[in-house]
Structure formats: C-alpha cells, structure tokens
Motif scaffolding. Structure first.
Motif, PDB file in Angstrom:
ATOM      1  N   LEU A  19       0.833  -1.210   0.000  1.00 60.90           N
ATOM      2  CA  LEU A  19       0.000   0.000   0.000  1.00 60.90           C
ATOM      3  C   LEU A  19       0.865   1.257   0.000  1.00 60.90           C
ATOM      4  CD1 LEU A  19      -2.731  -1.145   2.536  1.00 60.90           C
ATOM      5  CD2 LEU A  19      -2.986  -0.896   0.058  1.00 60.90           C
ATOM      6  N   THR A  20       1.955   1.226   0.742  1.00 59.58           N
ATOM      7  CA  THR A  20       2.872   2.368   0.770  1.00 59.58           C
ATOM      8  C   THR A  20       3.476   2.603  -0.613  1.00 59.58           C
ATOM      9  OG1 THR A  20       3.366   1.998   3.105  1.00 59.58           O
ATOM     10  CG2 THR A  20       4.942   3.314   1.860  1.00 59.58           C
ATOM     11  N   LEU A  21       3.847   1.535  -1.301  1.00 63.05           N
ATOM     12  CA  LEU A  21       4.375   1.669  -2.673  1.00 63.05           C
ATOM     13  C   LEU A  21       3.342   2.299  -3.604  1.00 63.05           C
ATOM     14  CD1 LEU A  21       6.163  -1.754  -3.252  1.00 63.05           C
ATOM     15  CD2 LEU A  21       7.243   0.498  -3.196  1.00 63.05           C
ATOM     16  N   LEU A  22       2.096   1.907  -3.429  1.00 61.31           N
ATOM     17  CA  LEU A  22       1.046   2.402  -4.316  1.00 61.31           C
ATOM     18  C   LEU A  22       0.674   3.856  -4.042  1.00 61.31           C
ATOM     19  CD1 LEU A  22      -1.197  -0.778  -4.598  1.00 61.31           C
ATOM     20  CD2 LEU A  22       0.378   0.168  -6.300  1.00 61.31           C
ATOM     21  N   LYS A  23       1.145   4.409  -2.930  1.00 65.85           N
ATOM     22  CA  LYS A  23       0.931   5.839  -2.683  1.00 65.85           C
ATOM     23  C   LYS A  23       1.610   6.678  -3.761  1.00 65.85           C
ATOM     24  CE  LYS A  23       2.019   7.371   1.331  1.00 65.85           C
ATOM     25  NZ  LYS A  23       2.475   7.614   2.719  1.00 65.85           N
ATOM     26  N   GLU A  24       2.659   6.123  -4.372  1.00 66.88           N
ATOM     27  CA  GLU A  24       3.400   6.824  -5.430  1.00 66.88           C
ATOM     28  C   GLU A  24       2.635   6.843  -6.744  1.00 66.88           C
ATOM     29  OE1 GLU A  24       7.220   4.952  -5.684  1.00 66.88           O
ATOM     30  OE2 GLU A  24       7.551   5.126  -3.527  1.00 66.88           O
ATOM     31  N   GLY A  25       1.628   5.985  -6.861  1.00 68.88           N
ATOM     32  CA  GLY A  25       0.846   5.909  -8.087  1.00 68.88           C
ATOM     33  C   GLY A  25       0.691   4.475  -8.543  1.00 68.88           C
ATOM     34  N   PRO A  26      -0.096   4.265  -9.610  1.00 70.40           N
ATOM     35  CA  PRO A  26      -0.341   2.902 -10.104  1.00 70.40           C
ATOM     36  C   PRO A  26       0.957   2.194 -10.483  1.00 70.40           C
ATOM     37  CG  PRO A  26      -1.809   4.478 -11.159  1.00 70.40           C
ATOM     38  CD  PRO A  26      -0.796   5.279 -10.394  1.00 70.40           C
ATOM     39  N   GLN A  27       0.991   0.892 -10.190  1.00 70.00           N
ATOM     40  CA  GLN A  27       2.164   0.080 -10.526  1.00 70.00           C
ATOM     41  C   GLN A  27       1.707  -1.305 -10.973  1.00 70.00           C
ATOM     42  OE1 GLN A  27       5.536   0.058  -7.915  1.00 70.00           O
ATOM     43  NE2 GLN A  27       4.900   1.954  -6.923  1.00 70.00           N
ATOM     44  N   SER A  28       2.508  -1.905 -11.812  1.00 70.27           N
ATOM     45  CA  SER A  28       2.221  -3.269 -12.263  1.00 70.27           C
ATOM     46  C   SER A  28       2.618  -4.255 -11.168  1.00 70.27           C
ATOM     47  CB  SER A  28       2.992  -3.586 -13.537  1.00 70.27           C
ATOM     48  OG  SER A  28       4.383  -3.656 -13.263  1.00 70.27           O
ATOM     49  N   ALA A  29       2.079  -5.460 -11.265  1.00 68.49           N
ATOM     50  CA  ALA A  29       2.410  -6.496 -10.289  1.00 68.49           C
ATOM     51  C   ALA A  29       3.908  -6.789 -10.306  1.00 68.49           C
ATOM     52  CB  ALA A  29       1.610  -7.761 -10.581  1.00 68.49           C
ATOM     53  N   ILE A  56      -7.432  -1.824  -2.987  1.00 63.76           N
ATOM     54  CA  ILE A  56      -6.800  -1.494  -4.262  1.00 63.76           C
ATOM     55  C   ILE A  56      -7.739  -1.850  -5.400  1.00 63.76           C
ATOM     56  CG2 ILE A  56      -4.435  -1.768  -3.396  1.00 63.76           C
ATOM     57  CD1 ILE A  56      -4.324  -4.479  -4.830  1.00 63.76           C
ATOM     58  N   ARG A  57      -7.489  -1.213  -6.525  1.00 60.12           N
ATOM     59  CA  ARG A  57      -8.220  -1.512  -7.769  1.00 60.12           C
ATOM     60  C   ARG A  57      -7.204  -1.951  -8.805  1.00 60.12           C
ATOM     61  NH1 ARG A  57     -10.468   4.250  -7.764  1.00 60.12           N
ATOM     62  NH2 ARG A  57     -11.999   4.160  -6.118  1.00 60.12           N
ATOM     63  N   GLU A  58      -7.675  -2.702  -9.769  1.00 59.42           N
ATOM     64  CA  GLU A  58      -6.786  -3.072 -10.869  1.00 59.42           C
ATOM     65  C   GLU A  58      -7.318  -2.498 -12.168  1.00 59.42           C
ATOM     66  OE1 GLU A  58      -6.624  -7.357 -10.857  1.00 59.42           O
ATOM     67  OE2 GLU A  58      -8.329  -7.483 -12.197  1.00 59.42           O
ATOM     68  N   ASP A  59      -6.396  -2.137 -13.019  1.00 61.33           N
ATOM     69  CA  ASP A  59      -6.735  -1.584 -14.322  1.00 61.33           C
ATOM     70  C   ASP A  59      -5.892  -2.324 -15.351  1.00 61.33           C
ATOM     71  OD1 ASP A  59      -7.832   0.097 -16.258  1.00 61.33           O
ATOM     72  OD2 ASP A  59      -6.239   1.583 -16.020  1.00 61.33           O
ATOM     73  N   LYS A  60      -6.546  -2.968 -16.295  1.00 60.67           N
ATOM     74  CA  LYS A  60      -5.827  -3.722 -17.318  1.00 60.67           C
ATOM     75  C   LYS A  60      -5.522  -2.816 -18.502  1.00 60.67           C
ATOM     76  CE  LYS A  60      -7.955  -7.939 -15.802  1.00 60.67           C
ATOM     77  NZ  LYS A  60      -8.800  -9.065 -16.069  1.00 60.67           N
ATOM     78  N   TYR A  61      -4.260  -2.826 -18.896  1.00 58.29           N
ATOM     79  CA  TYR A  61      -3.827  -2.055 -20.057  1.00 58.29           C
ATOM     80  C   TYR A  61      -2.898  -2.930 -20.881  1.00 58.29           C
ATOM     81  CZ  TYR A  61      -1.776   1.585 -22.925  1.00 58.29           C
ATOM     82  OH  TYR A  61      -1.348   2.337 -24.000  1.00 58.29           O
ATOM     83  N   TYR A  66      -2.343  -3.007 -13.803  1.00 58.71           N
ATOM     84  CA  TYR A  66      -1.810  -1.990 -12.903  1.00 58.71           C
ATOM     85  C   TYR A  66      -2.709  -1.883 -11.681  1.00 58.71           C
ATOM     86  CZ  TYR A  66       1.351  -0.627 -16.598  1.00 58.71           C
ATOM     87  OH  TYR A  66       2.341  -0.638 -17.543  1.00 58.71           O
ATOM     88  N   TYR A  67      -2.087  -1.738 -10.533  1.00 58.91           N
ATOM     89  CA  TYR A  67      -2.817  -1.630  -9.276  1.00 58.91           C
ATOM     90  C   TYR A  67      -2.696  -0.215  -8.745  1.00 58.91           C
ATOM     91  CZ  TYR A  67      -2.963  -6.660  -9.489  1.00 58.91           C
ATOM     92  OH  TYR A  67      -3.192  -7.950  -9.908  1.00 58.91           O
ATOM     93  N   GLU A  68      -3.793   0.263  -8.140  1.00 61.15           N
ATOM     94  CA  GLU A  68      -3.794   1.587  -7.530  1.00 61.15           C
ATOM     95  C   GLU A  68      -4.645   1.561  -6.272  1.00 61.15           C
ATOM     96  OE1 GLU A  68      -5.571   4.526 -10.068  1.00 61.15           O
ATOM     97  OE2 GLU A  68      -7.183   3.183 -10.634  1.00 61.15           O
ATOM     98  N   LEU A  69      -4.421   2.538  -5.392  1.00 62.77           N
ATOM     99  CA  LEU A  69      -5.164   2.620  -4.142  1.00 62.77           C
ATOM    100  C   LEU A  69      -6.614   2.998  -4.391  1.00 62.77           C
ATOM    101  CD1 LEU A  69      -2.643   4.599  -1.906  1.00 62.77           C
ATOM    102  CD2 LEU A  69      -3.093   2.142  -1.882  1.00 62.77           C
ATOM    103  N   ASN A  70      -7.487   2.471  -3.567  1.00 62.51           N
ATOM    104  CA  ASN A  70      -8.890   2.872  -3.535  1.00 62.51           C
ATOM    105  C   ASN A  70      -9.047   3.731  -2.282  1.00 62.51           C
ATOM    106  OD1 ASN A  70     -11.612   3.222  -3.545  1.00 62.51           O
ATOM    107  ND2 ASN A  70     -12.131   1.073  -3.258  1.00 62.51           N
ATOM    108  N   LEU A  71      -8.900   5.023  -2.428  1.00 63.81           N
ATOM    109  CA  LEU A  71      -8.844   5.922  -1.288  1.00 63.81           C
ATOM    110  C   LEU A  71     -10.141   6.000  -0.495  1.00 63.81           C
ATOM    111  CD1 LEU A  71      -6.675   8.791  -2.777  1.00 63.81           C
ATOM    112  CD2 LEU A  71      -5.970   6.913  -1.294  1.00 63.81           C
TER     113      LEU A  71
END
Length: 88
Positions: A19-29, A56-61, A66-71
């Motif tokens: 979760l701390t890593l995802l604070k920086e923005g969306p990231q791949s697994a 977290i949410r996932e977005d397929k591209y 890519y995973y991102e926080l669900n605030l």
C-alpha cells in the motif's frame, strides 16, 4: 467492504508495504514484486487479498495489470478510527 476486512488486510506488514508503494501511483504487479524478496505467486496472493478488501483496484492495459489505491476505503477507516480520539 467491511471494516473488519480492511483491518485484516492491513494487519500484514507486506500488504502495508505494498500500500505504501502504491501511494506513489499505479504500478504493475511485476514492479511491485521487484521491491520484495518474495515469489511472484506470494505477491499475487497479497494483491488478491488487498483487492478483496477493496483497498486497491486493478486496471488492465494491454498485457499488464496496474494496481492503484482505492482511497474511499481508507477514508471510511479513518473516520471510524477518529471516533476514538477527541478530533472532530
């Protein structure tokens, strides 16, 4: 999601680090896995638990997820926790 699921998900230090890593923005697994000395299957399991708790949410591209926080879930938990302080 329930507060119980949220608290259970963040009880694990690896998941808190994710979760701390995802604070920086969306990231791949794969990008997330690069920060840990754990198997990709283990990281995938942690991501699944965070997703199940709706943290977290996932977005397929293309071929990547890519995973991102669900605030909104964090806001709900924060409001509940603030009930134990004198803060308003």
């Amino acid at each position: 999601m329930s507060l119980q699921n949220t608290l259970k998900a963040i009880s694990n230090p690896v998941r808190r680090d994710i979760l701390t890593l995802l604070k920086e923005g969306p990231q791949s697994a794969g990008s997330i896995a690069d920060h840990f000395e754990l198997s990709k299957a283990t990281i995938s399991s942690h991501l699944a638990q965070l997703k199940q708790a709706d943290l977290i949410r996932e977005d397929k591209y293309k071929n990547f997820i890519y995973y991102e926080l669900n605030l909104s879930v964090f806001e709900e938990a924060t409001l509940w926790l603030k009930g134990f302080t004198n803060e308003k």
